[in-house]
Design a protein around this motif. Structure first.
Motif, short mmCIF file in Angstrom:
data_model
loop_
_atom_site.label_atom_id
_atom_site.label_comp_id
_atom_site.label_asym_id
_atom_site.label_seq_id
_atom_site.Cartn_x
_atom_site.Cartn_y
_atom_site.Cartn_z
N GLY A 77 0.81 -1.20 0.00
CA GLY A 77 0.00 0.00 0.00
C GLY A 77 0.84 1.25 0.00
O GLY A 77 2.01 1.24 0.36
N VAL A 78 0.18 2.31 -0.44
CA VAL A 78 0.78 3.64 -0.38
C VAL A 78 -0.10 4.50 0.51
O VAL A 78 -1.32 4.35 0.53
CB VAL A 78 0.94 4.28 -1.79
N PRO A 79 0.52 5.38 1.29
CA PRO A 79 -0.26 6.20 2.21
C PRO A 79 -1.08 7.25 1.49
O PRO A 79 -0.73 7.72 0.42
CB PRO A 79 0.81 6.85 3.09
N SER A 80 -2.19 7.59 2.10
CA SER A 80 -3.04 8.67 1.60
C SER A 80 -3.09 9.74 2.70
O SER A 80 -3.20 9.42 3.88
CB SER A 80 -4.44 8.12 1.32
N GLY A 113 8.59 1.16 3.64
CA GLY A 113 9.32 2.25 3.04
C GLY A 113 9.20 2.31 1.53
O GLY A 113 9.44 3.34 0.95
N ARG A 114 8.83 1.23 0.88
CA ARG A 114 8.72 1.25 -0.57
C ARG A 114 7.77 0.16 -1.01
O ARG A 114 7.86 -0.97 -0.57
CB ARG A 114 10.11 0.98 -1.17
N PHE A 115 6.83 0.49 -1.89
CA PHE A 115 5.92 -0.51 -2.45
C PHE A 115 6.05 -0.48 -3.96
O PHE A 115 5.76 0.52 -4.60
CB PHE A 115 4.47 -0.22 -2.04
N VAL A 116 6.52 -1.57 -4.51
CA VAL A 116 6.58 -1.74 -5.95
C VAL A 116 5.63 -2.88 -6.28
O VAL A 116 5.91 -4.04 -5.98
CB VAL A 116 8.01 -2.06 -6.43
N ILE A 139 0.55 2.16 -9.09
CA ILE A 139 1.71 1.89 -9.94
C ILE A 139 2.36 3.20 -10.36
O ILE A 139 3.59 3.33 -10.33
CB ILE A 139 1.29 1.04 -11.16
N THR A 140 1.55 4.20 -10.72
CA THR A 140 2.07 5.51 -11.09
C THR A 140 2.89 6.10 -9.95
O THR A 140 4.01 6.60 -10.16
CB THR A 140 0.92 6.46 -11.46
N HIS A 141 2.37 6.03 -8.73
CA HIS A 141 3.06 6.54 -7.55
C HIS A 141 4.43 5.88 -7.43
O HIS A 141 5.45 6.54 -7.21
CB HIS A 141 2.20 6.26 -6.31
N SER A 142 4.47 4.56 -7.60
CA SER A 142 5.72 3.82 -7.51
C SER A 142 6.71 4.24 -8.59
O SER A 142 7.90 4.44 -8.31
CB SER A 142 5.42 2.32 -7.63
N LEU A 143 6.24 4.40 -9.81
CA LEU A 143 7.13 4.79 -10.91
C LEU A 143 7.67 6.20 -10.73
O LEU A 143 8.84 6.47 -11.01
CB LEU A 143 6.39 4.68 -12.25
N ILE A 144 6.84 7.12 -10.25
CA ILE A 144 7.29 8.49 -10.02
C ILE A 144 8.40 8.52 -8.99
O ILE A 144 9.40 9.22 -9.14
CB ILE A 144 6.12 9.40 -9.59
N GLU A 145 8.27 7.71 -7.94
CA GLU A 145 9.29 7.70 -6.90
C GLU A 145 10.62 7.16 -7.40
O GLU A 145 11.66 7.46 -6.84
CB GLU A 145 8.81 6.91 -5.69
N GLU A 146 10.62 6.35 -8.47
CA GLU A 146 11.86 5.79 -9.02
C GLU A 146 12.61 6.79 -9.89
O GLU A 146 13.79 6.60 -10.15
CB GLU A 146 11.56 4.55 -9.86
N ASP A 147 11.95 7.82 -10.38
CA ASP A 147 12.54 8.74 -11.35
C ASP A 147 12.68 10.13 -10.74
O ASP A 147 11.69 10.83 -10.53
CB ASP A 147 11.66 8.80 -12.60
N ASP A 148 13.92 10.53 -10.45
CA ASP A 148 14.15 11.84 -9.84
C ASP A 148 13.57 12.98 -10.66
O ASP A 148 13.11 13.98 -10.12
CB ASP A 148 15.64 12.07 -9.61
N GLY A 149 13.53 12.84 -11.98
CA GLY A 149 13.00 13.89 -12.83
C GLY A 149 11.50 14.03 -12.76
O GLY A 149 10.94 15.03 -13.20
N ALA A 150 10.82 13.02 -12.21
CA ALA A 150 9.37 13.04 -12.15
C ALA A 150 8.84 13.34 -10.75
O ALA A 150 7.63 13.41 -10.55
CB ALA A 150 8.81 11.69 -12.62
N ALA A 157 -0.09 12.93 -7.88
CA ALA A 157 -0.47 11.51 -7.81
C ALA A 157 -1.11 11.21 -6.46
O ALA A 157 -2.09 10.47 -6.38
CB ALA A 157 0.74 10.62 -8.05
N ARG A 158 -0.56 11.79 -5.41
CA ARG A 158 -1.13 11.56 -4.07
C ARG A 158 -2.53 12.16 -3.96
O ARG A 158 -3.41 11.58 -3.34
CB ARG A 158 -0.19 12.12 -3.00
#
Length: 180
Positions: A77-80, A113-116, A139-150, A157-158
């Motif tokens: 899960g990701v926090p809201s 600390g991380r959900f992929v 999934i979008t939240h996870s991908l954004i966290e992987e890319d410093d430019g995003a 997203a949150r």
């Protein structure tokens, strides 16, 4: 979807097909009854640890099928956070069946600390549009966290995750289910 205390307040319709447990019985901590007994401590321990800090989490454990045979799943899960005061209000989560036999030799595990999310499995693919949107936003939240430019897109997203969570809660209220 959980509240800020980690109680399940929404389980998608696919939950019953996956576990044999009606979604209404999964509410609060009822879902734990469908976790393999040997994995319950891991699943609830990771959730409780994540709750302590409002952090993301991921877990791999065995879930019991309707006939009580175990299958491996990946969940997390990701926090809201609330719009007005930014307070942690719970988790939007995802669960998917892992390929049979692929992890039969491991024990349940998780991390905070991380959900992929794992790739979707046909057995756990959401059939409801709102649930599908929630999965894609996670999934979008996870991908954004992987890319410093995003990273600049993370607040948006949150907010989208929050809006989907509110829509799921509103739908539950319309269906007569209590969130408390």
């Amino acid at each position: 979807m959980t509240d800020a205390r980690g109680r399940c307040v929404y389980a998608c319709p696919e939950w019953e097909a996956l576990t044999g447990q009606p979604s209404t019985e999964a509410l609060d901590r009822g879902w734990v009854l469908r976790v393999h007994p040997d994995d319950r401590g891991t699943a609830t321990g990771i959730l409780d640890e994540a709750l302590a800090s409002g952090a993301e989490f991921s877990i791999r454990y065995r879930l019991l099928k309707p006939d009580d045979t175990p299958r491996w799943v990946g969940a997390g899960g990701v926090p809201s956070f609330g719009i007005e005061n930014g307070a942690f209000i719970g988790y939007l989560g995802s669960i998917t069946e892992l390929a049979g036999g692929a992890t039969d030799t491991i024990a349940a595990y998780g991390n905070v600390g991380r959900f992929v999310p794992p790739p979707p499995h046909p057995a756990t693919m959401p059939i409801d549009t709102l649930d599908l949107i929630a999965d894609h936003l996670i999934i979008t939240h996870s991908l954004i966290e992987e890319d410093d430019g995003a990273k600049a897109a993370l607040p948006g997203a949150r907010i989208a995750l929050l809006e989907v969570g509110l829509a799921l809660a509103a739908r539950m209220r319309m269906q007569g289910r209590s969130l408390n």
